[in-house]
Design a protein around this motif. Sequence first.
Motif, short mmCIF file in Angstrom:
data_model
loop_
_atom_site.label_atom_id
_atom_site.label_comp_id
_atom_site.label_asym_id
_atom_site.label_seq_id
_atom_site.Cartn_x
_atom_site.Cartn_y
_atom_site.Cartn_z
N ALA A 107 -21.37 -15.29 -5.72
CA ALA A 107 -21.45 -16.58 -6.71
C ALA A 107 -20.23 -16.90 -6.98
N THR A 108 -19.05 -16.30 -7.22
CA THR A 108 -17.55 -16.36 -7.60
C THR A 108 -16.88 -16.74 -6.36
N GLY A 109 -17.37 -16.92 -4.92
CA GLY A 109 -16.42 -17.30 -3.96
C GLY A 109 -16.17 -16.22 -3.10
N GLU A 110 -16.00 -15.05 -3.32
CA GLU A 110 -15.61 -14.00 -2.61
C GLU A 110 -16.20 -13.51 -1.14
N PHE A 111 -15.67 -13.55 -0.27
CA PHE A 111 -16.37 -12.93 1.19
C PHE A 111 -16.84 -11.33 0.79
N GLY A 112 -17.94 -11.14 1.09
CA GLY A 112 -18.53 -9.71 0.97
C GLY A 112 -19.49 -9.43 2.04
N SER A 150 -16.74 -26.31 4.65
CA SER A 150 -15.30 -25.98 3.94
C SER A 150 -14.30 -24.70 4.58
N ASN A 151 -13.01 -24.79 4.27
CA ASN A 151 -12.35 -23.76 4.59
C ASN A 151 -12.33 -22.43 3.65
N TRP A 152 -11.29 -21.88 3.78
CA TRP A 152 -10.99 -20.64 2.89
C TRP A 152 -9.84 -20.74 1.89
N LEU A 153 -9.88 -19.95 1.03
CA LEU A 153 -8.71 -19.45 0.02
C LEU A 153 -8.45 -18.14 0.01
N ALA A 154 -6.86 -18.10 0.04
CA ALA A 154 -6.19 -16.81 -0.10
C ALA A 154 -5.76 -16.54 -1.43
N GLN A 165 -7.15 -11.81 -1.30
CA GLN A 165 -8.53 -11.71 -0.83
C GLN A 165 -9.13 -13.12 -0.57
N VAL A 166 -9.94 -13.04 0.30
CA VAL A 166 -10.63 -14.19 0.77
C VAL A 166 -11.81 -14.59 0.10
N ASN A 167 -11.69 -15.91 -0.10
CA ASN A 167 -12.76 -16.78 -0.90
C ASN A 167 -13.18 -17.83 0.01
N ALA A 168 -14.15 -18.28 -0.36
CA ALA A 168 -15.19 -19.45 0.23
C ALA A 168 -14.56 -20.59 -0.69
N ALA A 169 -13.84 -21.67 -0.11
CA ALA A 169 -13.40 -23.01 -0.94
C ALA A 169 -14.56 -23.57 -1.48
N ALA A 170 -15.70 -23.61 -0.66
CA ALA A 170 -16.91 -24.39 -1.12
C ALA A 170 -17.46 -23.99 -2.43
#
Length: 204
Positions: A107-112, A150-154, A165-170
């Motif tokens: 819910a906070t964006g992290e890839f899991g 959308s792309n991703w955030l490091a 840590q990889v997060n979803a920008a969306a």
Amino acid sequence: MFTKSFAPLVATLAFASAAPAPAVIPQDPPYYLKPTARAPGTAVDGGVLNAVNGGLFIGQDTTTDCPGSVYPCDTFTNITAITVSNSGSGASMDAYVPGGQIAYINATGEFGYTAAHAQNVPSTATQKGFTRIEVFGPRETYATVTFKGSNWLACPVEGAASVYQVNAAAVASKTGCVGFEMAAIEVGSSEPQAYEYVAPYTVS
């Protein structure tokens, strides 16, 4: 437990000033992909995305496990790879373990991803939205994985130099992160790359 580190892949192709136009390729067969970061001119460009204790990270080694007493573990490469289907059924880790390991976005964006033998997806997480896209540019064609278009955030990990840590920008709403495309490099085989990727059994 096996750990394996891979040197960052350095982009060598020239980039045109005009942004390439993406086009979704509607194919149902799954793609077996080794993810890397594509962000020219940044610290994360070419960084390998590794599965580490239930998340994806740049700058840390992949963490895998294999019961050597019951399975020939030397058959696995132990690189981080994910399986993506454009049918909309979601994504998973490229693991052999019975039941698989589901990929999701918190819910906070992290890839899991789920632990082995446990379909423990957090109740607030999202499983669907992963898509493999072919990007056609004037000088090159390449593939990326997006989440909900959308792309991703490091995002830098506090107290760990050069670790992101990889997060979803969306989904993520964070500051100090570096935006990047998740380059989708085909691993060239449908054989699982690891017996299992290490992940916690308890999630919120």
